[in-house]
Design a protein around this motif. Structure first.
Motif, PDB file in Angstrom:
ATOM      1  N   MET A   1     -36.018   0.993  39.970  1.00 33.52           N
ATOM      2  CA  MET A   1     -35.045  -0.091  39.799  1.00 33.52           C
ATOM      3  C   MET A   1     -35.259  -1.224  40.806  1.00 33.52           C
TER       4      MET A   1
ATOM      5  N   ILE B   1     -35.240  -9.118  28.015  1.00 31.19           N
ATOM      6  CA  ILE B   1     -33.848  -8.809  27.689  1.00 31.19           C
ATOM      7  C   ILE B   1     -33.296  -9.845  26.693  1.00 31.19           C
TER       8      ILE B   1
ATOM      9  N   CYS C   1     -32.335  -2.682  32.283  1.00 35.08           N
ATOM     10  CA  CYS C   1     -32.633  -3.787  33.191  1.00 35.08           C
ATOM     11  C   CYS C   1     -34.095  -4.173  33.062  1.00 35.08           C
TER      12      CYS C   1
END
Ligand code: PLP
Length: 145
Positions: A109, A144, A138
């Protein structure tokens, strides 16, 4: 949703690549959206076989690769170097599925900004809240969006 995003009924050669033994839903979802599933065998100790993976990526040019990290069902985390290597040779998106993150110390992450084709996926299911159907994804805003 990611598999649906890469699926195209006009094209017969779209491929989702993952690793076996691995999370069975990747294969089921590939079938469901009408794309090919390629399962690259893990080594006997459940580590990634980079040479076999490289050959499979060159041959199948997967639109999307799923890596469960830690893996389900073998429970191990792969070496960070091996994952970096696969991210760098992936021709499309690489999804690191961190469903079991609550039970692991490792994560990518914090490193998302280093890679523009990396997505990190999490869920609250393995914390005992599977009925909520809540997860998160994410990655680079271009993907995205
Ligand atoms: C459980 C699990 C998921 C997702 O579970 P949801 O209940 O759909 O959020 C995803 N990946 C792996 C590897 C899992 O074990």
């Amino acid at each position: 949703m990611l598999a649906m995003a890469v699926a195209d009924p006009e094209k017969a050669d779209i491929c989702l690549l993952s690793f076996d033994p691995g999370f069975v839903m990747y294969n089921i979802i590939a079938d469901f959206v009408g794309i090919n599933y390629v399962g690259v065998p893990l080594n006997e100790d459940f580590s990634l076989d980079i040479e076999v993976t490289r050959t499979a990526i060159e041959q199948h040019k997967p639109a999307i690769i799923f890596i469960a990290y830690p893996n389900n069902p073998s429970a191990n985390c792969y070496s960070e170097n091996d994952i970096e290597e696969i991210i760098s040779i992936a021709p499309g998106m690489l999804v690191l599925d961190e469903a079991y993150h609550p039970f692991a110390q490792a994560t990518f992450m914090e490193r998302l900004s280093e890679f523009d084709n990396l997505l990190v996926m999490r869920t609250v299911s393995k914390m005992g809240l599977a009925g909520l159907r809540l997860g998160l994804l994410c990655g680079h805003p271009d993907i995205i969006n």
